[in-house]
Design a protein around this motif. Sequence first.
Motif, PDB file in Angstrom:
ATOM      1  N   GLU A 163       0.831  -1.204   0.000  1.00 23.44           N
ATOM      2  CA  GLU A 163       0.000   0.000   0.000  1.00 23.44           C
ATOM      3  C   GLU A 163       0.871   1.261   0.000  1.00 23.44           C
ATOM      4  O   GLU A 163       0.560   2.254  -0.692  1.00 23.44           O
ATOM      5  CB  GLU A 163      -0.913  -0.001   1.229  1.00 23.44           C
ATOM      6  CG  GLU A 163      -1.999  -1.061   1.176  1.00 23.44           C
ATOM      7  CD  GLU A 163      -2.856  -1.060   2.429  1.00 23.44           C
ATOM      8  OE1 GLU A 163      -2.557  -0.229   3.331  1.00 23.44           O
ATOM      9  OE2 GLU A 163      -3.809  -1.873   2.521  1.00 23.44           O
ATOM     10  N   LEU A 164       1.950   1.227   0.778  1.00 23.77           N
ATOM     11  CA  LEU A 164       2.854   2.381   0.827  1.00 23.77           C
ATOM     12  C   LEU A 164       3.496   2.639  -0.534  1.00 23.77           C
ATOM     13  O   LEU A 164       3.590   3.796  -0.993  1.00 23.77           O
ATOM     14  CB  LEU A 164       3.925   2.154   1.881  1.00 23.77           C
ATOM     15  CG  LEU A 164       4.943   3.285   2.081  1.00 23.77           C
ATOM     16  CD1 LEU A 164       4.218   4.582   2.479  1.00 23.77           C
ATOM     17  CD2 LEU A 164       5.985   2.914   3.102  1.00 23.77           C
ATOM     18  N   ILE A 165       3.877   1.550  -1.207  1.00 24.76           N
ATOM     19  CA  ILE A 165       4.476   1.691  -2.534  1.00 24.76           C
ATOM     20  C   ILE A 165       3.457   2.253  -3.516  1.00 24.76           C
ATOM     21  O   ILE A 165       3.757   3.133  -4.348  1.00 24.76           O
ATOM     22  CB  ILE A 165       5.028   0.334  -3.021  1.00 24.76           C
ATOM     23  CG1 ILE A 165       6.231  -0.083  -2.159  1.00 24.76           C
ATOM     24  CG2 ILE A 165       5.411   0.394  -4.482  1.00 24.76           C
ATOM     25  CD1 ILE A 165       6.718  -1.481  -2.439  1.00 24.76           C
ATOM     26  N   ASP A 166       2.203   1.780  -3.414  1.00 24.26           N
ATOM     27  CA  ASP A 166       1.146   2.280  -4.296  1.00 24.26           C
ATOM     28  C   ASP A 166       0.898   3.764  -4.054  1.00 24.26           C
ATOM     29  O   ASP A 166       0.716   4.549  -5.003  1.00 24.26           O
ATOM     30  CB  ASP A 166      -0.140   1.485  -4.082  1.00 24.26           C
ATOM     31  CG  ASP A 166      -0.029   0.070  -4.626  1.00 24.26           C
ATOM     32  OD1 ASP A 166       0.862  -0.176  -5.476  1.00 24.26           O
ATOM     33  OD2 ASP A 166      -0.815  -0.803  -4.200  1.00 24.26           O
ATOM     34  N   GLN A 167       0.887   4.151  -2.779  1.00 23.04           N
ATOM     35  CA  GLN A 167       0.656   5.568  -2.461  1.00 23.04           C
ATOM     36  C   GLN A 167       1.798   6.441  -2.985  1.00 23.04           C
ATOM     37  O   GLN A 167       1.569   7.517  -3.557  1.00 23.04           O
ATOM     38  CB  GLN A 167       0.517   5.746  -0.953  1.00 23.04           C
ATOM     39  CG  GLN A 167      -0.781   5.177  -0.387  1.00 23.04           C
ATOM     40  CD  GLN A 167      -0.864   5.323   1.107  1.00 23.04           C
ATOM     41  OE1 GLN A 167       0.054   5.861   1.739  1.00 23.04           O
ATOM     42  NE2 GLN A 167      -1.968   4.849   1.690  1.00 23.04           N
ATOM     43  N   GLU A 168       3.035   5.977  -2.830  1.00 26.60           N
ATOM     44  CA  GLU A 168       4.154   6.733  -3.341  1.00 26.60           C
ATOM     45  C   GLU A 168       4.112   6.828  -4.858  1.00 26.60           C
ATOM     46  O   GLU A 168       4.434   7.874  -5.451  1.00 26.60           O
ATOM     47  CB  GLU A 168       5.476   6.069  -2.910  1.00 26.60           C
ATOM     48  CG  GLU A 168       5.744   6.186  -1.403  1.00 26.60           C
ATOM     49  CD  GLU A 168       6.996   5.477  -1.013  1.00 26.60           C
ATOM     50  OE1 GLU A 168       7.589   4.782  -1.863  1.00 26.60           O
ATOM     51  OE2 GLU A 168       7.392   5.596   0.176  1.00 26.60           O
ATOM     52  N   ARG A 169       3.706   5.780  -5.488  1.00 25.85           N
ATOM     53  CA  ARG A 169       3.612   5.779  -6.942  1.00 25.85           C
ATOM     54  C   ARG A 169       2.550   6.771  -7.400  1.00 25.85           C
ATOM     55  O   ARG A 169       2.741   7.501  -8.385  1.00 25.85           O
ATOM     56  CB  ARG A 169       3.304   4.355  -7.409  1.00 25.85           C
ATOM     57  CG  ARG A 169       3.376   4.154  -8.920  1.00 25.85           C
ATOM     58  CD  ARG A 169       3.149   2.714  -9.258  1.00 25.85           C
ATOM     59  NE  ARG A 169       4.184   1.860  -8.638  1.00 25.85           N
ATOM     60  CZ  ARG A 169       4.094   0.569  -8.532  1.00 25.85           C
ATOM     61  NH1 ARG A 169       2.995  -0.045  -8.970  1.00 25.85           N
ATOM     62  NH2 ARG A 169       5.061  -0.099  -7.993  1.00 25.85           N
ATOM     63  N   LYS A 170       1.397   6.766  -6.711  1.00 24.52           N
ATOM     64  CA  LYS A 170       0.320   7.711  -7.065  1.00 24.52           C
ATOM     65  C   LYS A 170       0.765   9.144  -6.846  1.00 24.52           C
ATOM     66  O   LYS A 170       0.460  10.044  -7.621  1.00 24.52           O
ATOM     67  CB  LYS A 170      -0.928   7.414  -6.240  1.00 24.52           C
ATOM     68  CG  LYS A 170      -1.624   6.119  -6.614  1.00 24.52           C
ATOM     69  CD  LYS A 170      -2.830   5.895  -5.749  1.00 24.52           C
ATOM     70  CE  LYS A 170      -3.542   4.595  -6.117  1.00 24.52           C
ATOM     71  NZ  LYS A 170      -4.737   4.386  -5.248  1.00 24.52           N
ATOM     72  N   THR A 171       1.521   9.335  -5.728  1.00 22.34           N
ATOM     73  CA  THR A 171       1.990  10.708  -5.434  1.00 22.34           C
ATOM     74  C   THR A 171       2.934  11.200  -6.517  1.00 22.34           C
ATOM     75  O   THR A 171       2.817  12.354  -6.962  1.00 22.34           O
ATOM     76  CB  THR A 171       2.698  10.710  -4.087  1.00 22.34           C
ATOM     77  OG1 THR A 171       1.794  10.242  -3.068  1.00 22.34           O
ATOM     78  CG2 THR A 171       3.179  12.124  -3.740  1.00 22.34           C
ATOM     79  N   ARG A 172       3.849  10.366  -6.966  1.00 20.09           N
ATOM     80  CA  ARG A 172       4.767  10.774  -8.009  1.00 20.09           C
ATOM     81  C   ARG A 172       4.020  11.022  -9.315  1.00 20.09           C
ATOM     82  O   ARG A 172       4.342  11.931 -10.089  1.00 20.09           O
ATOM     83  CB  ARG A 172       5.835   9.698  -8.198  1.00 20.09           C
ATOM     84  CG  ARG A 172       6.873   9.640  -7.087  1.00 20.09           C
ATOM     85  CD  ARG A 172       8.084   8.857  -7.535  1.00 20.09           C
ATOM     86  NE  ARG A 172       7.715   7.465  -7.841  1.00 20.09           N
ATOM     87  CZ  ARG A 172       7.761   6.474  -6.988  1.00 20.09           C
ATOM     88  NH1 ARG A 172       8.129   6.712  -5.742  1.00 20.09           N
ATOM     89  NH2 ARG A 172       7.432   5.266  -7.347  1.00 20.09           N
ATOM     90  N   THR A 173       2.987  10.199  -9.557  1.00 20.89           N
ATOM     91  CA  THR A 173       2.233  10.361 -10.818  1.00 20.89           C
ATOM     92  C   THR A 173       1.468  11.659 -10.803  1.00 20.89           C
ATOM     93  O   THR A 173       1.409  12.410 -11.798  1.00 20.89           O
ATOM     94  CB  THR A 173       1.253   9.193 -11.007  1.00 20.89           C
ATOM     95  OG1 THR A 173       1.989   7.973 -11.000  1.00 20.89           O
ATOM     96  CG2 THR A 173       0.489   9.311 -12.292  1.00 20.89           C
ATOM     97  N   GLU A 174       0.834  11.980  -9.684  1.00 19.69           N
ATOM     98  CA  GLU A 174       0.047  13.219  -9.589  1.00 19.69           C
ATOM     99  C   GLU A 174       0.954  14.422  -9.601  1.00 19.69           C
ATOM    100  O   GLU A 174       0.590  15.503 -10.106  1.00 19.69           O
ATOM    101  CB  GLU A 174      -0.791  13.199  -8.291  1.00 19.69           C
ATOM    102  CG  GLU A 174      -1.879  12.154  -8.319  1.00 19.69           C
ATOM    103  CD  GLU A 174      -2.589  12.100  -6.990  1.00 19.69           C
ATOM    104  OE1 GLU A 174      -2.146  12.816  -6.073  1.00 19.69           O
ATOM    105  OE2 GLU A 174      -3.567  11.341  -6.861  1.00 19.69           O
TER     106      GLU A 174
END
Length: 225
Positions: free
Chosen positions: A213-224
Amino acid sequence: MAYQTDVKPTRAGLLALRSRLRMARKAYKILSMKLDGLILEVTRLAPEVKKEYDLLITRYTRTKFLIAAAYMMEGTVGMTVAAYSVEVKPEIELTKRNVFGVKVPVITGKDIKTDVIERGYGLLGTTLVIDDLADSYEDLLAAIVAYAGSEATLKHLLAEIERIGRRVRALEHQVIPTLEETELYISRMRDEIEREDTSRLFHVKRRKEAAAELIDQERKTRTEG
């Protein structure tokens, strides 16, 4: 709690322990049945041995009386001649038979009872007391052989009862309870280990899920961003 400490708390160890417990219970059942059979045989045989012993004492007493009477009537020389004139010699044979798996001796006699004309001494040169004494001796020898065989069988059976009894008591009061306690102890250890493994796997899974979940959140943050 009495249990064995040399059994590893593994599934293979638990299965091996249960196999030993089944064998111990089976051995206890078989030995108990054998013990009961031997006790019944001894119960049946003991009165017969007592009767044979009483008969032996009776014939021994009669023979002693006839010996005294024969010495009085025939004298030492006459008794010695009659004794050495006997041609047929009795023989004792020893064999074995099986009683509930126990080898017991069988004692039999051969040529114990003889006919008057086969005894070797002259009928005209001796008195009737010699014939009575010879008959009494033969009856006494037959009683001795019968009693010796029965007593030997009884002693063997009693010794086997004592030996099997010790094994049955050991199985009942020591071996089987110890194995049962060990099985319970190992089963509880196995349950505890399984619960610890399940809890550990659950926490590992939760940490993996949290990391994902942490990796997914970081990925979303970088994408946004």
